[in-house]
Motif scaffolding. Structure first.
Motif, PDB file in Angstrom:
ATOM      1  N   SER A  11       5.390  13.447  20.054  1.00  0.00           N
ATOM      2  CA  SER A  11       6.832  13.734  20.019  1.00  0.00           C
ATOM      3  C   SER A  11       7.678  12.685  20.730  1.00  0.00           C
ATOM      4  O   SER A  11       8.787  12.382  20.293  1.00  0.00           O
ATOM      5  N   GLU A  12       7.160  12.096  21.824  1.00  0.00           N
ATOM      6  CA  GLU A  12       7.941  11.096  22.565  1.00  0.00           C
ATOM      7  C   GLU A  12       8.221   9.836  21.756  1.00  0.00           C
ATOM      8  O   GLU A  12       9.157   9.101  22.067  1.00  0.00           O
ATOM      9  N   VAL A  13       7.434   9.562  20.735  1.00  0.00           N
ATOM     10  CA  VAL A  13       7.656   8.366  19.913  1.00  0.00           C
ATOM     11  C   VAL A  13       7.893   8.725  18.453  1.00  0.00           C
ATOM     12  O   VAL A  13       7.775   7.871  17.572  1.00  0.00           O
ATOM     13  N   ALA A  14       8.243   9.961  18.209  1.00  0.00           N
ATOM     14  CA  ALA A  14       8.478  10.407  16.830  1.00  0.00           C
ATOM     15  C   ALA A  14       9.647   9.647  16.219  1.00  0.00           C
ATOM     16  O   ALA A  14      10.603   9.292  16.913  1.00  0.00           O
ATOM     17  N   PRO A  15       9.558   9.374  14.929  1.00  0.00           N
ATOM     18  CA  PRO A  15      10.663   8.655  14.272  1.00  0.00           C
ATOM     19  C   PRO A  15      11.937   9.486  14.268  1.00  0.00           C
ATOM     20  O   PRO A  15      11.893  10.715  14.223  1.00  0.00           O
ATOM     21  N   ARG A  16      13.028   8.784  14.314  1.00  0.00           N
ATOM     22  CA  ARG A  16      14.350   9.418  14.228  1.00  0.00           C
ATOM     23  C   ARG A  16      14.715   9.581  12.763  1.00  0.00           C
ATOM     24  O   ARG A  16      14.088   8.980  11.887  1.00  0.00           O
ATOM     25  N   ALA A  17      15.746  10.352  12.526  1.00  0.00           N
ATOM     26  CA  ALA A  17      16.221  10.559  11.154  1.00  0.00           C
ATOM     27  C   ALA A  17      16.494   9.205  10.504  1.00  0.00           C
ATOM     28  O   ALA A  17      17.114   8.328  11.104  1.00  0.00           O
ATOM     29  N   GLY A  18      15.984   9.017   9.307  1.00  0.00           N
ATOM     30  CA  GLY A  18      16.198   7.785   8.568  1.00  0.00           C
ATOM     31  C   GLY A  18      15.166   6.699   8.817  1.00  0.00           C
ATOM     32  O   GLY A  18      15.147   5.696   8.118  1.00  0.00           O
ATOM     33  N   GLU A  19      14.312   6.862   9.831  1.00  0.00           N
ATOM     34  CA  GLU A  19      13.269   5.873  10.093  1.00  0.00           C
ATOM     35  C   GLU A  19      12.088   6.119   9.158  1.00  0.00           C
ATOM     36  O   GLU A  19      11.775   7.256   8.812  1.00  0.00           O
ATOM     37  N   THR A  20      11.445   5.042   8.762  1.00  0.00           N
ATOM     38  CA  THR A  20      10.358   5.102   7.793  1.00  0.00           C
ATOM     39  C   THR A  20       9.005   5.168   8.491  1.00  0.00           C
ATOM     40  O   THR A  20       8.774   4.480   9.479  1.00  0.00           O
ATOM     41  N   ILE A  21       8.109   5.972   7.953  1.00  0.00           N
ATOM     42  CA  ILE A  21       6.722   6.029   8.419  1.00  0.00           C
ATOM     43  C   ILE A  21       5.865   5.357   7.363  1.00  0.00           C
ATOM     44  O   ILE A  21       5.952   5.692   6.183  1.00  0.00           O
ATOM     45  N   VAL A  22       5.062   4.384   7.777  1.00  0.00           N
ATOM     46  CA  VAL A  22       4.129   3.718   6.878  1.00  0.00           C
ATOM     47  C   VAL A  22       2.720   4.127   7.287  1.00  0.00           C
ATOM     48  O   VAL A  22       2.300   3.867   8.414  1.00  0.00           O
ATOM     49  N   THR A  23       2.016   4.766   6.381  1.00  0.00           N
ATOM     50  CA  THR A  23       0.642   5.182   6.642  1.00  0.00           C
ATOM     51  C   THR A  23      -0.293   4.136   6.065  1.00  0.00           C
ATOM     52  O   THR A  23      -0.084   3.658   4.956  1.00  0.00           O
ATOM     53  N   HIS A  24      -1.308   3.784   6.860  1.00  0.00           N
ATOM     54  CA  HIS A  24      -2.288   2.826   6.356  1.00  0.00           C
ATOM     55  C   HIS A  24      -3.682   3.403   6.529  1.00  0.00           C
ATOM     56  O   HIS A  24      -3.940   4.196   7.421  1.00  0.00           O
TER      57      HIS A  24
END
Length: 116
Positions: A11-24
């Motif tokens: 949770s402390e580094v969770a993306p903010r609204a509009g930020e992209t998550i790239v899964t590899h």
């Protein structure tokens, strides 16, 4: 594995609204992912890398970023390995193709006005 508690973002580094998550699914964040396309599309030419493990995913991603022409910065105290020896050896090797900096050094650089 996606969808399991071990794969959840802290949770402390969770993306903010509009930020992209790239899964590899491989050692490098660039292989078979949309990361390079997303970064180039946004005009980004510098990547700052932190994470686990220094001698695996961090090193693999830093090497790929360098090969792709990005200015590559590895946060030395923002990553770790199974042992301090492995961590140090990886950082020493990465120093040949990336900049190595502490989190404090990066924060100072970001908050210091550039001089012309």
């Amino acid at each position: 594995m996606d969808g399991t508690p071990a794969a959840e973002i802290v949770s402390e580094v969770a993306p903010r609204a509009g930020e992209t998550i790239v899964t590899h699914q491989r050692v490098t964040g660039f292989h078979a992912s949309s990361l390079d396309v997303l970064l180039r599309g946004a005009g980004i030419d510098t990547v700052i890398i932190a994470g686990v493990a220094t001698n695996l995913s961090v090193e693999g991603t830093a090497r790929a970023a360098s090969d792709l022409g990005y200015r590559t910065i590895v946060v030395s105290d923002g990553c770790s390995a199974g042992s301090e020896a492995a961590h140090s050896a990886s950082l020493e090797s990465l120093g040949l193709l990336a900049e190595i900096a502490t989190a404090d050094e990066l924060l100072t650089a970001v908050h210091t006005p550039a001089t012309v």
